[in-house]
Structures are given as C-alpha cells and as structure tokens.
Design an enzyme around this catalytic site. Structure first.
Site, PDB file in Angstrom:
ATOM      1  N   ARG A  12     -12.372  -0.341  10.733  1.00 53.16           N
ATOM      2  CA  ARG A  12     -11.182   0.507  11.795  1.00 53.16           C
ATOM      3  C   ARG A  12     -10.640   0.659  10.653  1.00 53.16           C
ATOM      4  O   ARG A  12     -10.490   2.104  10.515  1.00 53.16           O
ATOM      5  CB  ARG A  12     -11.282  -0.121  13.136  1.00 53.16           C
ATOM      6  CG  ARG A  12     -10.443   0.817  14.604  1.00 53.16           C
ATOM      7  CD  ARG A  12      -9.141   1.511  13.885  1.00 53.16           C
ATOM      8  NE  ARG A  12      -8.135   0.565  13.495  1.00 53.16           N
ATOM      9  CZ  ARG A  12      -7.200   0.580  13.496  1.00 53.16           C
ATOM     10  NH1 ARG A  12      -6.062   2.051  13.037  1.00 53.16           N
ATOM     11  NH2 ARG A  12      -5.506   0.025  13.795  1.00 53.16           N
ATOM     12  N   ASP A  13      -9.661  -0.192  10.393  1.00 55.75           N
ATOM     13  CA  ASP A  13      -8.621   0.763   9.578  1.00 55.75           C
ATOM     14  C   ASP A  13      -8.591   1.125   8.472  1.00 55.75           C
ATOM     15  O   ASP A  13      -8.129   1.781   6.983  1.00 55.75           O
ATOM     16  CB  ASP A  13      -6.960  -0.215   9.868  1.00 55.75           C
ATOM     17  CG  ASP A  13      -5.812   0.460   9.662  1.00 55.75           C
ATOM     18  OD1 ASP A  13      -5.488   1.731   9.759  1.00 55.75           O
ATOM     19  OD2 ASP A  13      -4.880  -0.610   8.822  1.00 55.75           O
ATOM     20  N   HIS A 204       0.198  -7.527  10.509  1.00 55.54           N
ATOM     21  CA  HIS A 204      -0.173  -6.272   9.901  1.00 55.54           C
ATOM     22  C   HIS A 204       0.344  -5.056   9.557  1.00 55.54           C
ATOM     23  O   HIS A 204       0.742  -4.762   9.191  1.00 55.54           O
ATOM     24  CB  HIS A 204      -0.821  -5.429  11.332  1.00 55.54           C
ATOM     25  CG  HIS A 204      -1.404  -4.044  10.695  1.00 55.54           C
ATOM     26  ND1 HIS A 204      -2.995  -3.837  11.162  1.00 55.54           N
ATOM     27  CD2 HIS A 204      -1.596  -3.531   9.267  1.00 55.54           C
ATOM     28  CE1 HIS A 204      -3.362  -2.664  10.391  1.00 55.54           C
ATOM     29  NE2 HIS A 204      -2.473  -2.694   9.338  1.00 55.54           N
ATOM     30  N   HIS A 206       0.777  -4.121   5.238  1.00 56.28           N
ATOM     31  CA  HIS A 206      -0.565  -3.140   4.152  1.00 56.28           C
ATOM     32  C   HIS A 206       0.543  -3.095   2.821  1.00 56.28           C
ATOM     33  O   HIS A 206       1.402  -4.003   2.595  1.00 56.28           O
ATOM     34  CB  HIS A 206      -0.181  -1.586   4.378  1.00 56.28           C
ATOM     35  CG  HIS A 206      -1.215  -0.503   5.403  1.00 56.28           C
ATOM     36  ND1 HIS A 206      -1.578   0.095   5.472  1.00 56.28           N
ATOM     37  CD2 HIS A 206      -0.818  -1.363   6.861  1.00 56.28           C
ATOM     38  CE1 HIS A 206      -2.046   0.356   6.424  1.00 56.28           C
ATOM     39  NE2 HIS A 206      -2.366  -0.893   7.512  1.00 56.28           N
ATOM     40  N   CYS A 237      -3.348   5.303   6.395  1.00 56.85           N
ATOM     41  CA  CYS A 237      -2.486   5.869   7.586  1.00 56.85           C
ATOM     42  C   CYS A 237      -2.962   7.393   7.786  1.00 56.85           C
ATOM     43  O   CYS A 237      -2.225   7.609   6.817  1.00 56.85           O
ATOM     44  CB  CYS A 237      -1.342   5.307   8.272  1.00 56.85           C
ATOM     45  SG  CYS A 237      -2.244   5.833  10.274  1.00 56.85           S
ATOM     46  N   ASN A 246      -4.454  -1.579   2.852  1.00 56.42           N
ATOM     47  CA  ASN A 246      -3.979  -3.240   3.720  1.00 56.42           C
ATOM     48  C   ASN A 246      -3.859  -4.597   2.953  1.00 56.42           C
ATOM     49  O   ASN A 246      -4.260  -4.271   1.747  1.00 56.42           O
ATOM     50  CB  ASN A 246      -4.797  -3.561   4.773  1.00 56.42           C
ATOM     51  CG  ASN A 246      -5.081  -2.338   5.748  1.00 56.42           C
ATOM     52  OD1 ASN A 246      -4.368  -2.429   6.609  1.00 56.42           O
ATOM     53  ND2 ASN A 246      -6.025  -1.321   6.121  1.00 56.42           N
TER      54      ASN A 246
END
Length: 309
Positions: A12-13, A204, A206, A237, A246
């Site tokens: 996803r990310d 979370h 990065h 993002c 990430n």
C-alpha cells in the site's frame, strides 16, 4: 518485551507512489511470499478513489488474491463510507481511517479540513462493527508537516482523543516526511501513553534522512512494540513533498533480531522477497540488507583478497 509486531505496508504505502502500475498478479505474488516469510500483518491496499491513487485501483483483487493462513491479518485504508462498503464486500477485517495533524496536509491529502475528515470517519466505527471488522486510526504528519513545519504534541493528542471518543483503541503515528528524531519520538510516545493509556500505538517511520532505525530504538525504549515498514524501503507520500521511502522491513527485522527481539519472520526469506521486488520494479531499492549480508555472515578466507608484502 520480547516479541515485536511488524505490519508490512509495502503493497500500500510502498507502491502508492509508483508512477507505473505494478501488475496485480505481482502484488498478490509478493504478498503471498511475504506471508510465507512470516509476515502475518499486511496493510495490503487502500479503498480510496482510484482516481486519487490509480496504483491501488485493484484493491479487491489484491485482497482476494492473498491466500488466507492462520493468524493472517489484512488491513486496508478506508477513508469514508464509500470505501467502507468496498471493504465490507472484500471482507477486510482491519480498516484504517486516516486524518492529518495539520490543516494544510489535510487539504492536500484528503481535500478536506481536519474537522471534515473526522466527520467522515465517525460513521465507520458502526459500519466496521457490523462487518465484524476493527477500526484503527492513523495520524499523518505526526511530527512535521511539509507545509506548516513542526507539529506540536497537542495537535496529535487532539486527533488521538477524537479517535478515542469514537471507540478506536489502536493508533498509527506517521512520520510522513521522515523528519522525526529519537528525542521527539520518545516525548510523543510518552505523552500519548500518559494521556491515553488504553490506546495501543503503532509507529510508522520513513527513512528520508536516515533516522528511521534510530527512531525505532527510541520507540522501543519508550515501550512501543508495534511498527510499520515496507519491503525494500519502498514508498513515499504523493501528497507530501519531500517524503521518501519507509524504513525497510529487511533492515528493521535485522535490527530487532540483533537486539534479541523476536518477530516470527524468516530474515533470509524476507531478503529474497525484497530482491524479487527489486527485480520486478527494475531498479535498486534502498534497503541496506539488499546490498550487504546480515551481521554474523562469515566468508572463506582462502577466497578473499589479501594484502601483499
């Protein structure tokens, strides 16, 4: 604390920032290989508008293609009631609602004010309950905003309390542009734990500025035991200028194992999946463990170069 829970967010990310569509079959294959390597929690996709994030337009197919195994939890971002209906139909059991800690990022990320974003989330709790799903909350730009600068603890606490009032008890804190530092991580985690002790935190990070794993260590020291990472260090993002990848799952697992912590993940198998993803994307990925061997790897002296003389 000897067992750390990792949520793999690469599908996803990680992929959402890719400009070229990554084939659905490849997403499913990577997902199944991650599960086989011991990952049992995947944030697999997002039920946002396909127009907003075309890379994730195949959400239903990806969810349906990952083979169920005991203990596997598939998560998906669910922005509103329309997304909730798709998540219900796909039988997703963890929905992740999201809001930003600043008004500017909220407008960029969801085309709405913070208040409007929270209003969109409110109906999701009952919908999730009716579907037998759990609703998590997430806070984007929890440390710094690319438009407004440093984010205060009070701004994050405001969102956390709003989520808590909705019955949400799991909160993801997003270091969206990779600007957090160990001191600030410890301060924010400690403040939230003090104010909302029944709220589970997921961190979370990065790795934009190379501080991701240092921030993990700080989170561990503050008592956090749940983290998110992406295979290969993929990600970014599309609605946050300057956001890079990430922290990589390979590097995170390697660090945790060196610290004597359990993850249930087979590191060599995980590295193999990272190399496969790298080959399918056709470019090198940032994960250090895709470039170097794990600590403890030994080499044949007779096959090594030696100094002359």
């Amino acid at each position: 604390m000897d067992r750390i829970e990792i949520t793999e967010v690469g599908l996803r990310d990680g992929l959402q920032n890719e400009k070229t569509f990554f084939p659905t079959a490849d997403k499913i294959d990577i997902g199944n290989r991650l599960v086989a390597a011991g990952l049992h929690r995947l944030e697999a996709t997002s039920f946002v508008s396909p127009k907003a994030v075309p890379q994730l337009a195949d959400a239903e197919a990806v969810i349906g293609g990952i083979k169920p195994v005991d203990g596997l939890v598939l998560e998906a971002l669910v922005p509103n009631e329309r997304g909730a209906k798709r998540a219900m139909a796909a039988n997703v059991k963890v929905w992740v609602a999201f809001a930003s800690a600043t008004e500017s990022h909220s407008l960029a990320n969801s085309n709405a004010s913070i208040e409007t974003a929270l209003e969109r989330i409110k109906p999701l709790g009952e919908l999730a309950k009716s579907a037998g799903a759990e609703l998590y909350g997430s806070v984007a730009v929890a440390f710094d905003c690319p438009f407004e600068g440093q984010v205060g603890t009070a701004q994050v606490l405001r969102l956390a309390e709003a989520y808590h009032a909705m019955g949400i008890r799991v909160l993801k804190l997003g270091d969206t542009i990779g600007s957090a530092s160990p001191r600030r991580v410890k301060e924010l985690v400690s403040s939230l734990q003090a104010e909302l002790p029944d709220m589970q935190l997921i961190l979370h990070f990065h790795d934009t500025r190379g501080m991701g794993l240092a921030n993990v260590m700080s989170g561990l020291e503050a008592g956090a035991n749940r983290f998110e990472s992406a295979l290969g260090g993929l990600g970014g993002c599309p609605f946050a200028p300057g956001a890079l990848g990430n922290i990589s799952t390979e590097d995170l697992v390697h660090l945790l194992h060196l610290e004597g912590l359990s993850t249930g993940i087979d590191l060599p198998a995980l590295i193999g999946v990272g190399k496969l993803l790298e080959s399918r994307l056709g470019r090198p990925l940032p994960a250090r463990l895709l470039r170097s061997e794990p600590v403890g790897t030994l080499y044949d002296l007779n096959a090594s170069a030696r100094a002359s003389g």
